[in-house]
Design an enzyme around this catalytic site. Structure first.
Site, PDB file in Angstrom:
ATOM      1  N   ASP A  88     -21.055   9.041 -20.410  1.00 37.38           N
ATOM      2  CA  ASP A  88     -22.212   8.186 -20.148  1.00 37.38           C
ATOM      3  C   ASP A  88     -23.449   8.994 -20.533  1.00 37.38           C
ATOM      4  O   ASP A  88     -23.505  10.203 -20.280  1.00 37.38           O
ATOM      5  CB  ASP A  88     -22.320   7.859 -18.651  1.00 37.38           C
ATOM      6  CG  ASP A  88     -21.309   6.830 -18.190  1.00 37.38           C
ATOM      7  OD1 ASP A  88     -20.400   6.483 -18.970  1.00 37.38           O
ATOM      8  OD2 ASP A  88     -21.412   6.393 -17.028  1.00 37.38           O
ATOM      9  N   HIS A 144     -14.887  13.010 -21.383  1.00 38.60           N
ATOM     10  CA  HIS A 144     -13.567  12.517 -21.757  1.00 38.60           C
ATOM     11  C   HIS A 144     -13.330  12.705 -23.258  1.00 38.60           C
ATOM     12  O   HIS A 144     -14.259  12.980 -24.017  1.00 38.60           O
ATOM     13  CB  HIS A 144     -13.430  11.046 -21.361  1.00 38.60           C
ATOM     14  CG  HIS A 144     -13.502  10.824 -19.887  1.00 38.60           C
ATOM     15  ND1 HIS A 144     -12.405  10.516 -19.112  1.00 38.60           N
ATOM     16  CD2 HIS A 144     -14.560  10.891 -19.018  1.00 38.60           C
ATOM     17  CE1 HIS A 144     -12.772  10.397 -17.844  1.00 38.60           C
ATOM     18  NE2 HIS A 144     -14.069  10.611 -17.759  1.00 38.60           N
ATOM     19  N   SER A 248     -26.717  17.782 -18.734  1.00 40.70           N
ATOM     20  CA  SER A 248     -26.561  18.628 -19.909  1.00 40.70           C
ATOM     21  C   SER A 248     -26.307  17.792 -21.151  1.00 40.70           C
ATOM     22  O   SER A 248     -26.624  16.607 -21.190  1.00 40.70           O
ATOM     23  CB  SER A 248     -25.454  19.651 -19.698  1.00 40.70           C
ATOM     24  OG  SER A 248     -25.634  20.745 -20.571  1.00 40.70           O
TER      25      SER A 248
END
Length: 282
Positions: A88, A144, A248
């Site tokens: 995201d 992911h 980050s």
């Protein structure tokens, strides 16, 4: 004026020690104080806890547990696409790697060699494709796999810990090549080798991977290497690769014309993990 002051403070602050200190605080089980801090964070950044597996603030014993919260299984769909978004966040930059140069921000370039801290490895990605994905404090902070791959090697490059928000990206040269980072090399039978770079930042308490755990617990001052050639680790598309503690950036590198990004992928676009990112070029 505010931007200049912020950049000045970035150079002035003891970023490494500040990050270690705040990382320690974030791991404390401080009861009501921890829950109050989480609630303030949720309110400030408008975090959507309804999509989290644990929806209540008091279900998180530490701030780190909240920050690396797991989502409900039905909160993200894995698109029927060859490559999917691994996080995201927001697309900072993406596109063609011109010779060795990647775009950091408008008018600012940096090299693959400086990012990977390895001249031999960087040559493999000349004229390839890249995407820089920014995770803000409010975002889900698990990373992911964009496509299935077999882990071949991992590198931890020590560095500074500048903030990676849009202001610093626009103003500090070679930011991603100066910050601490964990570089993961994967191989996929259809697109060949690709790289996932996890870039550290101010107050990022740790970077951890699914196969190793926390990589930068000790933060030594030398580059470290791990080979998985004889102990291959396979991760499927959408499987969890790792986690950040606090905001980050993730940088993806692909060889040559092995893939192409989806037509709607462009700088400043908000993205969700699992959405279509691109296709494979035959």
């Amino acid at each position: 004026m505010k931007e200049k002051l912020f950049i000045y403070l970035q150079h002035l602050l003891p970023k490494k020690y500040l990050s270690i200190f705040l990382g320690t605080l974030a791991s404390l089980r401080a009861g009501w104080f921890t829950h109050k801090a989480i609630q303030l964070f949720v309110n400030k950044y408008k975090v959507d806890l309804q999509e989290a597996k644990q929806e209540q603030v008091n279900q998180y014993p530490t701030f780190n547990d909240f920050f690396t919260r797991e989502l409900k299984k039905d909160s993200r769909e894995i698109a029927d696409s060859a490559l999917i978004s691994p996080v995201d966040g927001t697309i900072s930059q993406l596109g063609r790697i011109h010779e060795q140069s990647l775009i950091q921000a408008k008018g600012k370039l940096y090299s693959i060699q400086s990012l990977l801290a390895n001249e031999d490895r960087s040559a493999d990605f000349i004229n390839g494709q890249f995407a820089t994905l920014y995770l803000s404090p409010r975002d889900y902070h698990r990373i992911h796999m964009p496509i299935g791959g077999t882990l071949k090697r991992m590198v931890h490059v020590p560095g500074t810990l500048f903030s990676v928000n849009p202001v610093t990206v626009k103003n500090i040269d070679n930011l991603f090549a100066r910050n601490e980072r964990v570089i993961c090399y994967f191989d996929n039978p259809q697109i060949g080798e690709f790289v996932v770079v996890l870039v550290g930042a101010t107050v990022v308490g740790s970077i951890q991977t699914a196969w190793h755990g926390i990589v930068n617990r000790s933060r030594p001052n030398h580059v470290r290497y791990w080979s998985y050639e004889h102990q291959p680790v396979f991760l499927d598309k959408g499987q969890e690769l790792g986690q950040f503690l606090l905001g980050s950036t993730v940088i993806l590198l692909f060889k040559g014309n092995s893939m192409q990004f989806a037509a709607d992928w462009a700088p400043n676009k908000g993205i969700k993990m699992g959405e279509a990112m691109g296709s494979i070029n035959e």
